[in-house]
Write a protein that holds these residues in place. Structure first.
Motif, PDB file in Angstrom:
ATOM      1  N   ALA A 199       0.943  -1.166  -0.042  1.00  0.00           N
ATOM      2  CA  ALA A 199       0.072   0.326  -0.381  1.00  0.00           C
ATOM      3  C   ALA A 199       1.005   1.622  -0.254  1.00  0.00           C
ATOM      4  O   ALA A 199       0.844   1.929  -0.289  1.00  0.00           O
ATOM      5  CB  ALA A 199      -0.947  -0.287   1.145  1.00  0.00           C
ATOM      6  N   LEU A 200       2.094   1.095   0.533  1.00  0.00           N
ATOM      7  CA  LEU A 200       3.179   2.702   0.862  1.00  0.00           C
ATOM      8  C   LEU A 200       3.970   2.139  -1.079  1.00  0.00           C
ATOM      9  O   LEU A 200       4.399   3.466  -1.118  1.00  0.00           O
ATOM     10  CB  LEU A 200       4.103   2.521   1.829  1.00  0.00           C
ATOM     11  CG  LEU A 200       3.513   2.464   2.784  1.00  0.00           C
ATOM     12  CD1 LEU A 200       4.159   2.411   3.815  1.00  0.00           C
ATOM     13  CD2 LEU A 200       2.525   4.058   2.744  1.00  0.00           C
ATOM     14  N   HIS A 205       6.877   8.450   5.260  1.00  0.00           N
ATOM     15  CA  HIS A 205       6.056   7.668   5.097  1.00  0.00           C
ATOM     16  C   HIS A 205       5.654   6.650   6.163  1.00  0.00           C
ATOM     17  O   HIS A 205       6.654   6.777   7.521  1.00  0.00           O
ATOM     18  CB  HIS A 205       5.800   6.029   3.683  1.00  0.00           C
ATOM     19  CG  HIS A 205       5.965   7.426   2.623  1.00  0.00           C
ATOM     20  ND1 HIS A 205       4.738   8.574   2.789  1.00  0.00           N
ATOM     21  CD2 HIS A 205       6.358   7.669   2.244  1.00  0.00           C
ATOM     22  CE1 HIS A 205       4.524   9.004   1.190  1.00  0.00           C
ATOM     23  NE2 HIS A 205       5.622   8.664   1.232  1.00  0.00           N
ATOM     24  N   GLN A 221       4.267   3.290   8.608  1.00  0.00           N
ATOM     25  CA  GLN A 221       3.622   1.665   8.619  1.00  0.00           C
ATOM     26  C   GLN A 221       2.952   0.739   9.574  1.00  0.00           C
ATOM     27  O   GLN A 221       3.878   0.897  10.902  1.00  0.00           O
ATOM     28  CB  GLN A 221       4.206   0.592   8.155  1.00  0.00           C
ATOM     29  CG  GLN A 221       3.398  -0.802   7.781  1.00  0.00           C
ATOM     30  CD  GLN A 221       4.556  -1.918   7.269  1.00  0.00           C
ATOM     31  OE1 GLN A 221       4.066  -2.046   5.873  1.00  0.00           O
ATOM     32  NE2 GLN A 221       5.755  -2.249   8.049  1.00  0.00           N
ATOM     33  N   SER A 229       1.588   9.572   3.880  1.00  0.00           N
ATOM     34  CA  SER A 229       0.208   8.638   3.876  1.00  0.00           C
ATOM     35  C   SER A 229       1.087   7.376   5.377  1.00  0.00           C
ATOM     36  O   SER A 229       2.020   6.789   5.977  1.00  0.00           O
ATOM     37  CB  SER A 229       0.641   7.253   2.893  1.00  0.00           C
ATOM     38  OG  SER A 229       0.781   7.961   1.663  1.00  0.00           O
ATOM     39  N   VAL A 235       0.190   4.008   6.501  1.00  0.00           N
ATOM     40  CA  VAL A 235      -0.980   2.072   6.580  1.00  0.00           C
ATOM     41  C   VAL A 235      -1.012   2.077   7.992  1.00  0.00           C
ATOM     42  O   VAL A 235       0.268   1.816   9.021  1.00  0.00           O
ATOM     43  CB  VAL A 235      -0.120   1.439   5.797  1.00  0.00           C
ATOM     44  CG1 VAL A 235      -1.329   0.501   5.507  1.00  0.00           C
ATOM     45  CG2 VAL A 235       0.027   2.289   4.411  1.00  0.00           C
ATOM     46  N   LYS A 245      -5.721   2.964   4.650  1.00  0.00           N
ATOM     47  CA  LYS A 245      -4.171   4.235   4.045  1.00  0.00           C
ATOM     48  C   LYS A 245      -4.849   5.864   3.746  1.00  0.00           C
ATOM     49  O   LYS A 245      -6.116   5.461   3.672  1.00  0.00           O
ATOM     50  CB  LYS A 245      -4.062   4.051   2.929  1.00  0.00           C
ATOM     51  CG  LYS A 245      -3.207   4.575   2.195  1.00  0.00           C
ATOM     52  CD  LYS A 245      -2.647   3.535   1.012  1.00  0.00           C
ATOM     53  CE  LYS A 245      -0.966   4.816   0.445  1.00  0.00           C
ATOM     54  NZ  LYS A 245      -0.131   4.553  -1.108  1.00  0.00           N
TER      55      LYS A 245
END
Length: 483
Positions: free
Chosen positions: A111-112, A195, A197, A246, A248, A312
C-alpha cells in the motif's frame, strides 16, 4: 481440515453481526479450519524474481504468483522434501533470498509502494511502528532498495532480537532499530517521517489457519481493550507523520472494533487534516475485499488466505501538538577519524575491490558502524537499540570486519568471494569451519555466498575457511540436503 482449530460460539455470533452480505458464514468457518497455503516473498535485495523462478524449477517446487505482490509466491513442495527439510532450512531461506510470509501480510507494505517508488531522493525516512518479526519491515526495505532510512520499532525485547537477526539475514542496511512503546513517537519525533506503517498489535482473529489456538482467549472485552491501545498508536503515528505523507494501518484481525472503529477515531481526532486513500485499485480484484470507506477487509475465504485489514490515510495538513518531548543525554557516536577511515577504505579496495560503502561511518568505543545518510536528522531524537549496521571492530592494527558488512554489501565485492557448495553451507551454518577441496594461497577475509547471495564472512586458511558466523545465528539440525 484442522478439527483442532478452536472457534468459540461467542466469536461466531459476533462475526454474524458484521460479516459482509456477499460472504457466507459457513464458508468462513470452513476456511478457518483449512490449512494455509505455504507462501514466500523473494528478497530482491539478494535475488531477482527471474533467478528465484529458475531456482524453484531446479528444486522441483511448484510456484503460483500471489496476484497482489510481484515478489510473492505460493509454493508446493513434494511431501518427501516437506517432511525431511523445513523450508526454513533450505539454501534459499538461509541465504536470505526468500522470506516465509503469509500472502495477505504482504499487502500493507504494498500500500506504500507507489509513494516509495515515486520519491525522487534517497533522503527520506519511513517508520515501521510495530516491526517484529520483520516480514513487512524487510519487505519495505526491499521496496526502498536499501536507500533512505527505515526506523523499525518493537516494544518486546525478545521479539526485537528476532527482528535484528532477520535484518542481518536479509541484508538490510538502511534500518535503525528502536525498542519503545509506539505511543512515544508522536511526542519525540513529531512530523519526522515521510511515510509510516503501523501493523498494530491485535487480537489475531485472522490467524486461526496457522494457529489453531488463536481464539482460545477471545472475548469482546479483549477486543475493546486492544482497540484502546491501537487508538493510542494510530494517534502517535499520525503526529509523527509529515504533512503530505501516507499512513498505512493494518491488523491480522477481523472485528470492526479493532479496524473500522480505530480508523474512525483517527478521522475524528484529526478532522480536516486527514483523508482516506481508497485501496480498491491496489491490485486486480481488490474490490472483492474493499469496504464502503475504501479499506481492505480481507476475509479468509475471499483469496484463500489469512484474514487481514488494511487502511491507508494521507496527512493533508500539519496539526498542532503541544506535548513535544526531547531526548536527554549525549549521542554516544562520533565520526570515524579521517586517517583510520582512509586505511579502512583502502583495505576494502585491496581485499574485495569494494570502492565505497553507502552511508556514514561512525565510531562508538571500539565499534565501527555504518549509518544510513538520512539518519543525521533524527539520530538524536530517541535512543536506538541499533543504528545502521555494525561493519567492524577497531583494533590497534586496523578494523576486523563484522558479519553484517558481508550480508549487506558482499554483493559489491569482486575478489575474495567463495561460493559455498551445499555441503560447505551446511558446515558453515552449523558453525563449523568450511573445508576446501584444494589448498589455497589466498589470505585474509573472504565473503561467502549461497545461491549467489552473500551470507557471511570467513578467513582464508590453507585447507579451510575459518568460520566467523555469529553464535546467535548458528543453526542446529538438518540443513539444505535431505534424503
Amino acid at each position: 481440515m484442522d478439527k483442532n482449530t478452536y472457534i468459540p460460539e461467542d466469536f461466531i455470533e459476533d462475526v454474524k453481526c458484521y460479516l459482509p452480505e456477499h460472504l457466507n458464514l459457513d464458508d468462513f468457518i470452513d476456511h478457518c479450519q483449512k490449512p494455509l497455503r505455504l507462501s514466500i516473498r523473494v528478497n530482491t535485495l539478494k535475488m531477482s524474481i527471474d533467478e528465484f523462478e529458475l531456482e524453484a524449477q531446479k528444486l522441483g517446487w511448484q510456484i503460483t504468483p500471489v496476484p497482489w505482490c510481484p515478489e510473492g509466491f505460493w509454493i508446493t513442495r513434494s511431501e518427501e522434501e516437506q517432511a525431511n527439510l523445513p523450508i526454513g532450512n533450505t539454501a534459499l531461506h538461509l541465504s536470505g533470498c526468500i522470506y516465509v510470509q503469509e500472502a495477505s501480510s504482504m499487502l500493507p507494505p504494498l500500500a506504500l509502494r507507489s509513494e516509495i517508488e515515486n520519491i525522487q531522493t534517497d533522503h527520506y525516512a519511513v517508520l515501521d511502528m510495530a516491526a517484529a518479526p520483520g516480514s513487512k519491515t524487510s519487505q519495505l526495505c526491499a521496496l526502498m532498495e536499501n536507500k533512505g532510512l527505515l526506523v523499525a520499532n518493537e516494544f518486546s525485547s525478545s521479539r526485537l532480537k528476532v527482528l535484528a537477526a532477520n535484518m542481518k539475514r536479509m541484508g538490510i542496511a538502511n534500518c535503525a532499530l528502536s525498542h519503545f512503546d509506539g505511543k512515544i513517537f508522536g511526542d519525540y519525533m513529531y512530523e519526522c517521517f515521510d511515510h509510516i506503517q503501523l501493523d498494530a498489535p491485535c487480537s489475531g482473529e485472522g490467524t486461526v489457519r496457522k494457529d489453531a489456538s488463536a481464539l482460545k482467549n477471545w472475548s469482546i472485552q479483549s477486543n475493546v481493550d486492544i482497540s484502546n491501545v491501537q487508538k493510542d498508536l494510530i494517534r502517535s503515528a499520525f503526529l509523527a507523520l509529515k504533512p503530505g505523507g501516507s499512513l498505512v494501518y493494518s491488523t491480522c484481525t477481523l472485528t470492526p472494533l479493532e479496524n473500522q472503529q480505530v480508523c474512525t477515531f483517527l478521522l475524528e481526532e484529526f478532522a480536516g487534516a486527514v483523508e482516506i486513500i481508497p485501496l480498491d485499485n491496489l491490485f486486480e480484484n481488490a474490490n472483492q475485499a474493499t469496504t464502503s470507506e475504501g479499506y481492505l477487509h480481507v476475509w479468509p475465504q475471499i483469496y484463500d488466505s489469512e484474514g487481514f485489514f488494511i487502511a491507508k490515510f494521507k496527512k493533508i495538513s500539519s496539526v498542532e501538538h503541544h506535548n513535544q518531548q526531547r531526548k536527554k543525554g549525549a549521542f554516544p557516536f562520533e565520526p570515524f577519524a579521517a586517517k583510520a577511515h582512509q586505511a579502512f577504505s583502502s583495505y576494502l579496495k585491496k581485499q574485495f575491490k569494494i570502492k565505497q560503502l553507502p552511508g556514514t561511518l561512525m565510531q562508538r568505543d571500539k565499534e565501527l558502524w555504518l549509518f544510513p545518510e538520512k539518519l543525521e536528522e533524527v539520530q538524536n531524537k530517541i535512543k536506538y537499540a541499533r543504528l545502521g549496521i555494525k561493519v567492524g571492530s577497531i583494533h590497534k592494527n586496523g578494523v576486523r570486519l563484522e558479519h553484517e558488512l558481508a550480508t549487506a554489501f558482499g554483493h559489491l565485492a569482486a575478489t575474495n568471494v567463495h561460493a559455498l557448495s551445499d555441503k560447505q553451507a551446511t558446515e558453515y551454518f552449523q558453525g563449523k569451519d568450511v573445508r576446501l577441496e584444494n589448498p589455497t594461497n589466498q589470505t585474509g577475509e573472504v565473503i561467502l555466498t549461497l545461491c549467489g547471495a552473500p551470507v557471511g564472512l570467513g578467513k582464508w586458511q590453507k585447507n579451510k575457511i575459518k568460520n566467523n558466523l555469529p553464535r546467535d545465528l548458528i543453526a542446529q539440525g538438518q540443513l539444505i540436503t535431505w534424503v
